[in-house]
Design an enzyme around this catalytic site. Sequence first.
Site, PDB file in Angstrom:
ATOM      1  CD  GLN A   9      -3.327   0.237   1.842  1.00 50.22           C
ATOM      2  OE1 GLN A   9      -3.323  -0.783   2.368  1.00 50.22           O
ATOM      3  NE2 GLN A   9      -4.195   1.108   2.213  1.00 50.22           N
ATOM      4  CB  SER A  94       2.183  -4.986   3.772  1.00 54.67           C
ATOM      5  OG  SER A  94       1.127  -4.929   4.508  1.00 54.67           O
ATOM      6  CG  LEU A  95      -1.065  -5.021  -0.747  1.00 52.18           C
ATOM      7  CD1 LEU A  95      -1.428  -5.444  -2.322  1.00 52.18           C
ATOM      8  CD2 LEU A  95      -1.821  -3.584  -0.470  1.00 52.18           C
ATOM      9  NE  ARG A 119      -3.669  -8.294   4.626  1.00 52.64           N
ATOM     10  CZ  ARG A 119      -2.516  -7.246   4.129  1.00 52.64           C
ATOM     11  NH1 ARG A 119      -3.175  -6.299   3.433  1.00 52.64           N
ATOM     12  NH2 ARG A 119      -1.643  -7.220   5.066  1.00 52.64           N
ATOM     13  CG  HIS A 203       1.830  -4.569   9.211  1.00 49.88           C
ATOM     14  ND1 HIS A 203       1.478  -5.868   8.810  1.00 49.88           N
ATOM     15  CD2 HIS A 203       1.631  -4.017   7.873  1.00 49.88           C
ATOM     16  CE1 HIS A 203       1.358  -5.989   7.481  1.00 49.88           C
ATOM     17  NE2 HIS A 203       1.294  -4.966   6.991  1.00 49.88           N
ATOM     18  CD  GLN A 252       0.929  -9.877   5.559  1.00 48.38           C
ATOM     19  OE1 GLN A 252      -0.233  -9.379   5.694  1.00 48.38           O
ATOM     20  NE2 GLN A 252       1.592  -9.940   4.460  1.00 48.38           N
TER      21      GLN A 252
END
Length: 311
Positions: A9, A94-95, A119, A203, A252
């Site tokens: 992101q 991340s994503l 998500r 996170h 995660q």
Amino acid sequence: MRAFVFPGQGSQKVGMGADLAAASPAAREVFQEVDDALGQKLFAVMTSGPDETLLLTENAQPAIMANAIAVLRVLEQEGGISLADKGDCVAGHSLGEYTALCAVGAFSLADTARLLKLRGQAMQAAVPVGEGAMAALLGADIDKAQALAAAAAEGQVCTVANDNDPTQVVISGHREAIERAIALVKDHGIKRGILLPVSAPFHCPLMQPAADAMAAALEVTGPKALQLPLYANVTAAEVSDPAEIQRLLVQQVTGRVRWRESVLAMRAAGVEQFVELGGKVLGPMIGRIDPEAQVTSVVTMDDIEALLKVI
């Protein structure tokens, strides 16, 4: 050895994917498949905005994934290359980890889009707007960032979310704690702290409701066998067992993105070349982690054509 890596992101912008779709049927197919899977005109938001709609986490996450997979499909279908043949491993920020798993066949494109939509919605819903925040610490290594986060917490959540490179660490948690941390940066030998324009504190432990939502979703739609191993965010280590990957994807959501360590681990394993698909965010980070690494970022048709000449 070569690693294919996928951005997270922050790499989204209005207009993304438009030129690729105009030039390539393979790219258009990807964007259409994602729209169909989500039951929304996400590609119209990607290309035309408005900005605030694209910035919504539930839109940004599948949009960034779709853009990267479109680049990959053009390389594969029109460039005639196979990721499994040309790469030795994959990783995503991340994503981007979901994008990486889609790229190596662990998830279908439609399932990846739906998982990322969920998500994004779950991460947004986990913390009421205004209660959480994130900040980028510039000129901070992991030790300085951890000391600052501990000093600023005062009983609230304030923790390292992303260890991006030797000069940039991101912290996440309760807004008041993040604001205290920004006020304390100079005391900890850190150049600057910048509040990030994000809608939730990603996170960190505040994301536990989102982790629970993803655990339930991944029980239904779990990863399948991978064509190449993944370097996981939360362990910074190679993994290829689908059951283990499923556990790590849940961790995660609340865990630290150990990007710097992941790159160092890939380098130690013999990776010399990193190819970032769908963004130009990870390339500069990798260059700061190890200036000896070869880095190529591929977004446009020109980038794709240039890569095809050397890969």
